[in-house]
Structures are given as C-alpha cells and as structure tokens.
Write a protein that holds these residues in place. Structure first.
Motif, PDB file in Angstrom:
ATOM      1  N   UNK A 287      -0.126 -50.675  -6.485  1.00  0.00           N
ATOM      2  CA  UNK A 287      -0.566 -51.787  -5.657  1.00  0.00           C
ATOM      3  C   UNK A 287      -1.037 -51.324  -4.281  1.00  0.00           C
ATOM      4  N   UNK A 288      -0.396 -50.317  -3.738  1.00  0.00           N
ATOM      5  CA  UNK A 288      -0.769 -49.861  -2.388  1.00  0.00           C
ATOM      6  C   UNK A 288      -1.925 -48.865  -2.425  1.00  0.00           C
ATOM      7  N   UNK A 289      -1.856 -47.852  -3.307  1.00  0.00           N
ATOM      8  CA  UNK A 289      -2.866 -46.794  -3.415  1.00  0.00           C
ATOM      9  C   UNK A 289      -3.230 -46.222  -2.042  1.00  0.00           C
ATOM     10  N   UNK A 290      -2.182 -45.828  -1.303  1.00  0.00           N
ATOM     11  CA  UNK A 290      -2.368 -45.219   0.012  1.00  0.00           C
ATOM     12  C   UNK A 290      -1.742 -43.834  -0.016  1.00  0.00           C
ATOM     13  N   UNK A 291      -2.547 -42.844   0.320  1.00  0.00           N
ATOM     14  CA  UNK A 291      -2.065 -41.467   0.349  1.00  0.00           C
ATOM     15  C   UNK A 291      -1.505 -41.152   1.734  1.00  0.00           C
ATOM     16  N   UNK A 292      -0.256 -40.659   1.752  1.00  0.00           N
ATOM     17  CA  UNK A 292       0.416 -40.275   2.991  1.00  0.00           C
ATOM     18  C   UNK A 292       0.463 -38.754   3.051  1.00  0.00           C
ATOM     19  N   UNK A 293      -0.099 -38.208   4.105  1.00  0.00           N
ATOM     20  CA  UNK A 293      -0.113 -36.752   4.249  1.00  0.00           C
ATOM     21  C   UNK A 293      -0.022 -36.357   5.706  1.00  0.00           C
ATOM     22  N   UNK A 294      -0.305 -35.085   5.949  1.00  0.00           N
ATOM     23  CA  UNK A 294      -0.227 -34.532   7.299  1.00  0.00           C
ATOM     24  C   UNK A 294      -1.480 -33.711   7.553  1.00  0.00           C
TER      25      UNK A 294
ATOM     26  N   UNK B 208      -2.831 -41.321   6.908  1.00  0.00           N
ATOM     27  CA  UNK B 208      -2.893 -42.129   5.680  1.00  0.00           C
ATOM     28  C   UNK B 208      -4.349 -42.242   5.242  1.00  0.00           C
ATOM     29  N   UNK B 209      -4.535 -42.349   3.940  1.00  0.00           N
ATOM     30  CA  UNK B 209      -5.880 -42.463   3.365  1.00  0.00           C
ATOM     31  C   UNK B 209      -5.835 -43.462   2.224  1.00  0.00           C
ATOM     32  N   UNK B 210      -6.651 -44.485   2.318  1.00  0.00           N
ATOM     33  CA  UNK B 210      -6.676 -45.513   1.285  1.00  0.00           C
ATOM     34  C   UNK B 210      -7.488 -45.050   0.078  1.00  0.00           C
ATOM     35  N   UNK B 211      -6.955 -45.287  -1.098  1.00  0.00           N
ATOM     36  CA  UNK B 211      -7.635 -44.972  -2.355  1.00  0.00           C
ATOM     37  C   UNK B 211      -8.000 -46.235  -3.126  1.00  0.00           C
ATOM     38  N   UNK B 212      -8.172 -47.316  -2.417  1.00  0.00           N
ATOM     39  CA  UNK B 212      -8.431 -48.598  -3.060  1.00  0.00           C
ATOM     40  C   UNK B 212      -9.771 -48.639  -3.791  1.00  0.00           C
ATOM     41  N   UNK B 213     -10.692 -47.775  -3.392  1.00  0.00           N
ATOM     42  CA  UNK B 213     -11.996 -47.752  -4.068  1.00  0.00           C
ATOM     43  C   UNK B 213     -11.852 -47.417  -5.545  1.00  0.00           C
ATOM     44  N   UNK B 214     -10.789 -46.662  -5.890  1.00  0.00           N
ATOM     45  CA  UNK B 214     -10.563 -46.345  -7.301  1.00  0.00           C
ATOM     46  C   UNK B 214     -10.159 -47.585  -8.087  1.00  0.00           C
ATOM     47  N   UNK B 215      -9.407 -48.457  -7.450  1.00  0.00           N
ATOM     48  CA  UNK B 215      -8.960 -49.652  -8.159  1.00  0.00           C
ATOM     49  C   UNK B 215     -10.119 -50.623  -8.394  1.00  0.00           C
ATOM     50  N   UNK B 216     -11.003 -50.723  -7.439  1.00  0.00           N
ATOM     51  CA  UNK B 216     -12.114 -51.675  -7.575  1.00  0.00           C
ATOM     52  C   UNK B 216     -13.348 -51.033  -8.203  1.00  0.00           C
TER      53      UNK B 216
ATOM     54  N   UNK C 133      -4.248 -36.621  -7.227  1.00  0.00           N
ATOM     55  CA  UNK C 133      -2.826 -36.689  -6.884  1.00  0.00           C
ATOM     56  C   UNK C 133      -2.690 -37.140  -5.432  1.00  0.00           C
ATOM     57  N   UNK C 134      -1.690 -37.933  -5.174  1.00  0.00           N
ATOM     58  CA  UNK C 134      -1.445 -38.391  -3.805  1.00  0.00           C
ATOM     59  C   UNK C 134       0.042 -38.648  -3.612  1.00  0.00           C
ATOM     60  N   UNK C 135       0.456 -38.720  -2.357  1.00  0.00           N
ATOM     61  CA  UNK C 135       1.851 -38.974  -1.990  1.00  0.00           C
ATOM     62  C   UNK C 135       2.004 -40.431  -1.591  1.00  0.00           C
ATOM     63  N   UNK C 136       2.924 -41.109  -2.246  1.00  0.00           N
ATOM     64  CA  UNK C 136       3.107 -42.540  -2.038  1.00  0.00           C
ATOM     65  C   UNK C 136       4.444 -42.794  -1.326  1.00  0.00           C
ATOM     66  N   UNK C 137       4.461 -43.785  -0.486  1.00  0.00           N
ATOM     67  CA  UNK C 137       5.673 -44.184   0.227  1.00  0.00           C
ATOM     68  C   UNK C 137       6.054 -45.600  -0.191  1.00  0.00           C
ATOM     69  N   UNK C 138       7.309 -45.741  -0.651  1.00  0.00           N
ATOM     70  CA  UNK C 138       7.797 -47.064  -1.022  1.00  0.00           C
ATOM     71  C   UNK C 138       8.894 -47.552  -0.066  1.00  0.00           C
TER      72      UNK C 138
END
Length: 383
Positions: free
Chosen positions: A86-93, A101-109, A239-244
């Motif tokens: 649902x979030x599809x947000x990559x958390x990195x450094x 943070x980087x949104x990956x929402x384009x993949x969902x749509x 691959x991405x890092x997700x935060x819940x």
C-alpha cells in the motif's frame, strides 16, 4: 442490319458499367491501410499487454514479497506485505548517511497508465471519424459515382455515334462534325472536373488529417518519454526497504525499523514497458510517412481518367500545391479502387493504347470505342 453491326452493338452494350448497388456506400473505406494498421497496433498493443499484467496479478495473488522477522506470525507477515504494497515507499540513506525516501507508486499505477495510453491513442481516430469521415464519405460517393457515370456516358456516346454514322449519307461529313465537337469541348464533363477543382482549393480534410497525425505523433513521443522516465527512475529497483513503524505500531519495540521487500511482478512490467516502447518507436516513422504523403500528388489515377473526353485536370496543369483536400481524396480513391469499376476498364484501355502502333488515333475512350465498333475504316487521322 449486318452481323458486324449487331456484334458491335452487343460489344458496346457489354462495355456499359452496371448501376451501382446500394452496398457501395457501406463498403467505402474511410481510413487508409496504414492508418488502420496504426490504430490497431497503437490501441491494441497496450490493451493486450495490460490484460496480461492483470491476469498475472490475479493468478499469482500478492505482488510483493517481504522478508519479515522470524518472530512474526503468519498474520503479521501478511500484514507486512499488505502495508508495504500500500505504501510502496523506499527508505534508504544517501552517501552522507542522511535518511531519504523514494516513492515507487508509479509501479502500482503502471497497468492503469497503459489503459490511459490506449485511450489517448484512440482519440486521433475519433477526431477523424466524427470531424472528417462524414464529409469524406460524401465526397468519395459522389466522385466515384460521377467517374463511373462519365465512363458510361462515353460508351453511350459511341453507341449514338455508331447509329448516326450508319444513317449518314456522307461519312466524311460525320467525322468533320465529330472533330469540331471535340475542339469545342462538347463532350466534356464540367460538373466532375469543376468539383475536383473546387476541392483543390479546400483545406478542411487535409487540416484534420495533419492534426490527426500530429496528435498521434505527440502521444507516441509522450508515451516513449514516460517509459524512459520509469526505466531511469524506478524500473531498475526491484528491491526496496519498507517501514511499517507508523501509526499504532510506531512504539512497538519488536518491530524493526526497515523490512526488505522484493517486487514479484517487476520482470513482467519491464518486459511490457520495453515491448510497448520499442513498437511505438518503430511506429513514429510510419506516422511521419503518412503525413509526408501529402507532399506529392498521386497522378496515376487521374492520368488514367484523362482517357475520358475533355477531362484534362493534369494536362491543363491545374494541380499546383498538393497540400489540399483533393490530394486527400485521391489517396482515399486509391484505397477504394475496388469500388471504382470504371478504373479497371480505363486502365485496360490505357494499356492497349500504349501497345497500339498508331497511338495518335487514340486520345480518349471514345476513340478506342469507335475503333472497336468498326468505325476506324472511315475515321480520319488526327492532325
């Protein structure tokens, strides 16, 4: 009446074209073959591929797989997958260690964006269908009907000439009258020629056709740029890092700050985007070629119809700049050549004229018909 005269009458009667059927109006093609191919590919390809993407989604279930901690239960792992999807947000450094943070929402749509692409590609066809096709249909129906009628008038004129020549006591006097009528253009078909000349000064159809191709070219280029943007920014990160740790779970100590996840459908979306982009890039030259067709005249069709008496749109050099509605009509007449029955007849007469030794005796279809009717023995040579 002699047997030769009877045979000539039967031959001329067979040369007449039958009356057009009512199905001619329904059988006219209001799209060029290349435009029909473009519509089928540009609209059908994304629809076909998006259906495969949706089928893949429904058949495989979850589109994401997260590596949950070992102490998570089955329900907790399912919640993790759902929350990260649902979030599809990559958390990195970044390089300096700052959190980004980087949104990956384009993949969902992405599958839904292909549906939008298909709708956009269909818009130029709708523009042509409702803005230009009705007028083009009327023009083609009138011109095709008049061209066939003009051919029939020529044959009937020869039939009349044959009867007058047989009843004439002075054959040479008859041919003198015939030559005078030709010089004074009594055999011309002014309505058809003036209508085509009028279309030469109109630009409504050609403007809509150019606008259609420009819109299609714009949508193809925009789609290719959109796919390039996805590949450069998103389609190399499966691959991405997700935060819940949000909401009620933010204060839970046993939940790790980041959970690694992998997109299951990633390779499928890559293949779809590459397929659509490659095909659309190859179609861009086809669209440009369709527009460049208007830079030259299709003189082959009108040159054949110059076999009709006093139909000299080409010889009088009335064809100037090809960027007009007449050029569009000529292209669609070529696409509807099967509906133009007189073209095959005149094309055959034109070929026989080229094979005739005394070409100066055959200027029009009337000259050819008089030769076939057996009147050549008394017909004088053209000066």
């Amino acid at each position: 009446m002699s047997l030769s005269h009877t045979a000539a009458e039967y031959m001329l009667s067979d040369a007449l074209l039958p009356d057009p059927s009512s199905s001619r109006a329904k059988g006219l093609r209001l799209e060029l073959p290349s435009d029909r191919l473009l519509k089928f590919v540009t609209v059908g390809l994304p629809l076909c591929l998006v259906s495969l993407a949706f089928a893949r989604e429904f058949s495989s279930g979850s589109q994401i797989s997260c590596f949950s901690p070992t102490n998570f239960t089955g329900k907790q792992s399912a919640y993790t997958d759902t929350a990260c999807w649902d979030s599809l947000i990559h958390h990195g450094f970044d390089a300096e260690g700052h959190a980004i943070t980087k949104s990956l929402w384009a993949l969902k749509v992405f599958p839904y964006s292909l549906l939008v692409v298909a709708v956009l590609m269909y818009l130029p066809y709708l523009l042509w269908r409702y803005a230009a096709a009705p007028a083009l249909h009327s023009d083609l129906l009138f011109i095709i009907d008049e061209l066939d009628k003009s051919y029939n008038r020529s044959v009937r004129l020869v039939q009349h000439m044959k009867k007058v020549q047989q009843a004439s006591a002075e054959p040479e006097r008859f041919w003198e009258e015939y030559e005078r009528a030709r010089r004074e253009r009594y055999f011309e078909f002014p309505l058809l020629e003036r209508y085509l000349t009028c279309k030469q000064h109109a630009h409504a159809l050609v403007f809509i056709y150019i606008l259609r191709n420009l819109l299609l070219l714009l949508f193809l280029a925009a789609t290719c740029l959109y796919l390039v943007f996805l590949h450069l920014n998103i389609f190399f990160q499966d691959e991405f890092s997700c935060s819940i740790k949000t909401g009620l779970l933010q204060a839970e100590p046993h939940i790790p700050p980041l959970i690694p996840c992998k997109l299951v459908f990633f390779s499928v979306f890559q293949l779809i985007s590459l397929s659509v982009g490659s095909v659309y890039v190859l179609l861009i030259p086809v669209v440009i070629y369709n527009a460049l067709q208007l830079c030259q005249w299709d003189k082959g069709l009108l040159s054949v119809y110059e076999m009709l008496p006093a139909f000299d749109l080409l010889s009088r050099r009335m064809l100037t700049c090809p960027f007009n509605d007449l050029n569009i009509i000529l292209l669609f007449l070529r696409a509807n050549i099967s509906e133009l029955t007189s073209f095959s007849r005149l094309n055959a007469v034109s070929a026989l004229r080229e094979a005739t030794a005394n070409k100066e005796d055959i200027d029009t279809v009337i000259d050819f018909m008089t030769l076939l009717a057996g009147l050549e023995t008394t017909k004088p040579k053209h000066q």
